[in-house]
Design a protein around this motif. Structure first.
Motif, short mmCIF file in Angstrom:
data_model
loop_
_atom_site.label_atom_id
_atom_site.label_comp_id
_atom_site.label_asym_id
_atom_site.label_seq_id
_atom_site.Cartn_x
_atom_site.Cartn_y
_atom_site.Cartn_z
N ASP A 137 0.81 -1.21 0.00
CA ASP A 137 0.00 0.00 0.00
C ASP A 137 0.84 1.27 0.00
OD1 ASP A 137 -2.29 -1.51 0.01
OD2 ASP A 137 -2.57 -1.39 2.18
N ASN A 138 2.06 1.21 0.47
CA ASN A 138 2.90 2.40 0.61
C ASN A 138 3.96 2.54 -0.48
OD1 ASN A 138 1.73 3.45 2.98
ND2 ASN A 138 2.79 1.90 4.18
N LEU A 139 3.94 1.71 -1.51
CA LEU A 139 4.96 1.75 -2.55
C LEU A 139 4.85 3.03 -3.39
CD1 LEU A 139 7.26 0.19 -3.98
CD2 LEU A 139 5.52 -0.74 -5.50
N LEU A 140 5.96 3.75 -3.48
CA LEU A 140 6.02 4.97 -4.29
C LEU A 140 6.71 4.74 -5.63
CD1 LEU A 140 7.02 7.62 -1.61
CD2 LEU A 140 4.79 7.36 -2.71
N GLY A 141 7.72 3.88 -5.66
CA GLY A 141 8.45 3.66 -6.90
C GLY A 141 9.51 2.60 -6.75
N VAL A 142 10.00 2.14 -7.90
CA VAL A 142 11.02 1.09 -7.96
C VAL A 142 12.06 1.50 -9.00
CG1 VAL A 142 11.47 -1.34 -8.51
CG2 VAL A 142 9.29 -0.69 -7.47
N GLU A 143 13.32 1.27 -8.66
CA GLU A 143 14.37 1.49 -9.67
C GLU A 143 15.43 0.40 -9.55
OE1 GLU A 143 16.73 5.05 -9.44
OE2 GLU A 143 16.82 4.95 -7.26
#
Length: 146
Positions: A137-143
């Motif tokens: 629910d708290n995921l903002l982004g992935v790199e």
């Protein structure tokens, strides 16, 4: 001043652009068909998107987000679902089970950096299903880390 991480900048810009697109679509339809209700809804969507973008911008500026780095050790595909589960092993050897949308292309054996809203809401040492739901629910982004 440090640069904003690319996934967070992308999310910030897209959040604002979605609201702007809704506003201009409503404006065009209002000028063409005089549909005031659709125009009011587009203004409300723009206002909500702008507020969300400002709050995200403040969170980025204050650096109140949580960063989790590690190597993806396993990807578990979930059939007939719009997500897949991944196992991420951090530098300390701790494994984290994350549920990520299929729009993120995650591969085993590759290092990733995940950005989450806050570290306060992430339970440590508790039920792994609760931890997975909170992280999702708290995921903002992935790199990908190269």
């Amino acid at each position: 001043m440090e640069p904003i991480p690319k996934p967070l900048l992308r999310r910030l810009v897209l959040t604002f652009l979605v609201g702007t697109g809704c506003f201009f679509t409503g404006l065009v339809l209002f000028l063409h068909q005089k549909d005031i209700s659709f125009f009011i809804l587009s203004i409300l969507l723009f206002a909500g998107s702008a507020i969300k973008a400002v709050l995200l911008g403040l969170q980025i500026k204050r650096k109140t987000y949580f960063v989790l780095e590690g190597i993806c050790t396993d990807v578990r595909l979930r059939f007939f679902r719009n997500s897949h589960d991944i196992v991420l092993t951090d530098q300390d050897g701790n494994e984290h089970l994350l549920r990520i949308g299929k729009d993120h292309k995650i591969r085993p054996g590759v290092s990733y950096r995940f950005y989450f809203r806050t570290s306060d809401s992430i339970p440590s040492g508790q039920n792994p299903l609760l931890t997975k739901a909170t992280l999702t629910d708290n995921l903002l982004g992935v790199e990908e880390i190269k």
